[in-house]
Motif scaffolding. Sequence first.
Motif, PDB file in Angstrom:
ATOM      1  N   ALA A   1       0.833  -1.201   0.000  1.00 48.13           N
ATOM      2  CA  ALA A   1       0.000   0.000   0.000  1.00 48.13           C
ATOM      3  C   ALA A   1       0.869   1.254   0.000  1.00 48.13           C
ATOM      4  O   ALA A   1       0.574   2.238  -0.691  1.00 48.13           O
ATOM      5  N   MET A   2       1.961   1.225   0.759  1.00 41.93           N
ATOM      6  CA  MET A   2       2.838   2.389   0.830  1.00 41.93           C
ATOM      7  C   MET A   2       3.621   2.587  -0.464  1.00 41.93           C
ATOM      8  O   MET A   2       3.822   3.723  -0.907  1.00 41.93           O
ATOM      9  N   VAL A   3       4.048   1.495  -1.081  1.00 44.76           N
ATOM     10  CA  VAL A   3       4.906   1.615  -2.268  1.00 44.76           C
ATOM     11  C   VAL A   3       4.154   2.202  -3.461  1.00 44.76           C
ATOM     12  O   VAL A   3       4.777   2.670  -4.416  1.00 44.76           O
ATOM     13  N   ARG A   4       2.833   2.233  -3.409  1.00 39.23           N
ATOM     14  CA  ARG A   4       2.074   2.839  -4.508  1.00 39.23           C
ATOM     15  C   ARG A   4       2.399   4.324  -4.655  1.00 39.23           C
ATOM     16  O   ARG A   4       2.182   4.903  -5.724  1.00 39.23           O
ATOM     17  N   HIS A   5       2.887   4.925  -3.606  1.00 39.64           N
ATOM     18  CA  HIS A   5       3.280   6.338  -3.672  1.00 39.64           C
ATOM     19  C   HIS A   5       4.640   6.517  -4.352  1.00 39.64           C
ATOM     20  O   HIS A   5       5.055   7.649  -4.616  1.00 39.64           O
ATOM     21  N   PHE A   6       5.333   5.391  -4.611  1.00 41.32           N
ATOM     22  CA  PHE A   6       6.685   5.442  -5.178  1.00 41.32           C
ATOM     23  C   PHE A   6       6.733   4.499  -6.388  1.00 41.32           C
ATOM     24  O   PHE A   6       7.249   3.378  -6.289  1.00 41.32           O
ATOM     25  N   PRO A   7       6.173   4.919  -7.516  1.00 34.80           N
ATOM     26  CA  PRO A   7       6.009   4.041  -8.689  1.00 34.80           C
ATOM     27  C   PRO A   7       7.278   3.330  -9.135  1.00 34.80           C
ATOM     28  O   PRO A   7       7.213   2.166  -9.560  1.00 34.80           O
ATOM     29  N   LYS A   8       8.429   3.979  -9.040  1.00 35.58           N
ATOM     30  CA  LYS A   8       9.669   3.353  -9.506  1.00 35.58           C
ATOM     31  C   LYS A   8      10.075   2.148  -8.655  1.00 35.58           C
ATOM     32  O   LYS A   8      10.845   1.296  -9.110  1.00 35.58           O
ATOM     33  N   ALA A   9       9.561   2.090  -7.433  1.00 34.44           N
ATOM     34  CA  ALA A   9       9.936   0.986  -6.539  1.00 34.44           C
ATOM     35  C   ALA A   9       8.894  -0.126  -6.536  1.00 34.44           C
ATOM     36  O   ALA A   9       9.176  -1.233  -6.052  1.00 34.44           O
ATOM     37  N   GLU A  10       7.710   0.137  -7.078  1.00 30.45           N
ATOM     38  CA  GLU A  10       6.616  -0.830  -6.935  1.00 30.45           C
ATOM     39  C   GLU A  10       6.898  -2.153  -7.639  1.00 30.45           C
ATOM     40  O   GLU A  10       6.752  -3.236  -7.046  1.00 30.45           O
ATOM     41  N   ARG A  11       7.290  -2.095  -8.897  1.00 34.94           N
ATOM     42  CA  ARG A  11       7.521  -3.343  -9.631  1.00 34.94           C
ATOM     43  C   ARG A  11       8.638  -4.184  -9.021  1.00 34.94           C
ATOM     44  O   ARG A  11       8.437  -5.388  -8.769  1.00 34.94           O
ATOM     45  N   PRO A  12       9.834  -3.614  -8.754  1.00 37.26           N
ATOM     46  CA  PRO A  12      10.885  -4.454  -8.150  1.00 37.26           C
ATOM     47  C   PRO A  12      10.503  -4.984  -6.773  1.00 37.26           C
ATOM     48  O   PRO A  12      10.906  -6.097  -6.402  1.00 37.26           O
ATOM     49  N   LEU A  13       9.712  -4.235  -6.024  1.00 39.16           N
ATOM     50  CA  LEU A  13       9.288  -4.737  -4.709  1.00 39.16           C
ATOM     51  C   LEU A  13       8.343  -5.911  -4.870  1.00 39.16           C
ATOM     52  O   LEU A  13       8.482  -6.933  -4.174  1.00 39.16           O
TER      53      LEU A  13
ATOM     54  N   GLU B   1       8.144  -7.979  -7.361  1.00 34.03           N
ATOM     55  CA  GLU B   1       8.903  -9.125  -7.856  1.00 34.03           C
ATOM     56  C   GLU B   1       9.700  -9.779  -6.731  1.00 34.03           C
ATOM     57  O   GLU B   1       9.782 -11.010  -6.653  1.00 34.03           O
ATOM     58  N   ALA B   2      10.269  -8.958  -5.851  1.00 29.27           N
ATOM     59  CA  ALA B   2      11.046  -9.500  -4.728  1.00 29.27           C
ATOM     60  C   ALA B   2      10.140 -10.247  -3.761  1.00 29.27           C
ATOM     61  O   ALA B   2      10.499 -11.328  -3.260  1.00 29.27           O
ATOM     62  N   LEU B   3       8.956  -9.717  -3.518  1.00 27.39           N
ATOM     63  CA  LEU B   3       8.018 -10.390  -2.618  1.00 27.39           C
ATOM     64  C   LEU B   3       7.546 -11.727  -3.188  1.00 27.39           C
ATOM     65  O   LEU B   3       7.374 -12.708  -2.450  1.00 27.39           O
ATOM     66  N   GLU B   4       7.352 -11.780  -4.496  1.00 25.36           N
ATOM     67  CA  GLU B   4       6.944 -13.034  -5.113  1.00 25.36           C
ATOM     68  C   GLU B   4       7.988 -14.114  -4.921  1.00 25.36           C
ATOM     69  O   GLU B   4       7.673 -15.293  -4.736  1.00 25.36           O
ATOM     70  N   ILE B   5       9.243 -13.730  -4.942  1.00 26.27           N
ATOM     71  CA  ILE B   5      10.331 -14.687  -4.762  1.00 26.27           C
ATOM     72  C   ILE B   5      10.450 -15.122  -3.300  1.00 26.27           C
ATOM     73  O   ILE B   5      10.650 -16.288  -2.989  1.00 26.27           O
ATOM     74  N   LEU B   6      10.299 -14.163  -2.396  1.00 25.50           N
ATOM     75  CA  LEU B   6      10.560 -14.419  -0.981  1.00 25.50           C
ATOM     76  C   LEU B   6       9.378 -15.023  -0.233  1.00 25.50           C
ATOM     77  O   LEU B   6       9.564 -15.707   0.779  1.00 25.50           O
ATOM     78  N   LEU B   7       8.164 -14.794  -0.720  1.00 26.25           N
ATOM     79  CA  LEU B   7       6.995 -15.317  -0.006  1.00 26.25           C
ATOM     80  C   LEU B   7       6.616 -16.716  -0.473  1.00 26.25           C
ATOM     81  O   LEU B   7       6.831 -17.083  -1.613  1.00 26.25           O
TER      82      LEU B   7
END
Length: 202
Positions: free
Chosen positions: A182-194, A196-202
């Motif tokens: 929810a917070m990363v939506r305010h930072f578009p450049k970070a949303e996609r890599p975040l 992708e990282a969560l998909e790998i780690l979760l």
Amino acid sequence: MGRAGKSAAGRGVLRDLPPTFTYSQAMAAGVSRWQLYRLRDQGSIEVVGRGLYRRHNAEAADIDLIEIARRAPLATLCLATALARHGLTDEIPSRIDVAVPRGQHRPITTAPVAWHLFDPVTFEIGRTNLPLDFETSIGLYNAERSIIDAIRLRHREGPDLAYAALRRWLRQRGASPSKLLAMVRHFPKAERPLREALEILL
């Protein structure tokens, strides 16, 4: 009044000053320049930075952070420094990572500081206060914001800092990926890599 009397008077006036005070505050309280230097030489006060002093009998505190907070009221600990505060990295930065809104003055400090200019529009997102003593606090980005900043600035800070912090954060009790997303939506450049990282780690 002799020098000893003046020195004693200076120590008495110091009791009416805050634990950390400026040269101007000391002058306004009736402490002369000579008294101030004498108190410094006697160890009654210590120099925090240029024109900034702290009483020797004040409670223990991080003098570097106090100087930064007094010089830049909007100063906010960020990136590796903030991540270390949240226990999300073992890295010990050689300089203190401090964010201020873009366009704000970056003061000269005795403390070793790496200044970072953040967008004023999103500056307050995830910003909390870290008390330093009863009169002084400094901004501190929460864990989620610190992770997001490390990811969006990974080209500068290195990807290892961001992804190691994310991995460690996910193991903490109370970690909420939905809150992070929810917070990363305010930072578009970070949303996609975040994501992708969560998909790998979760």
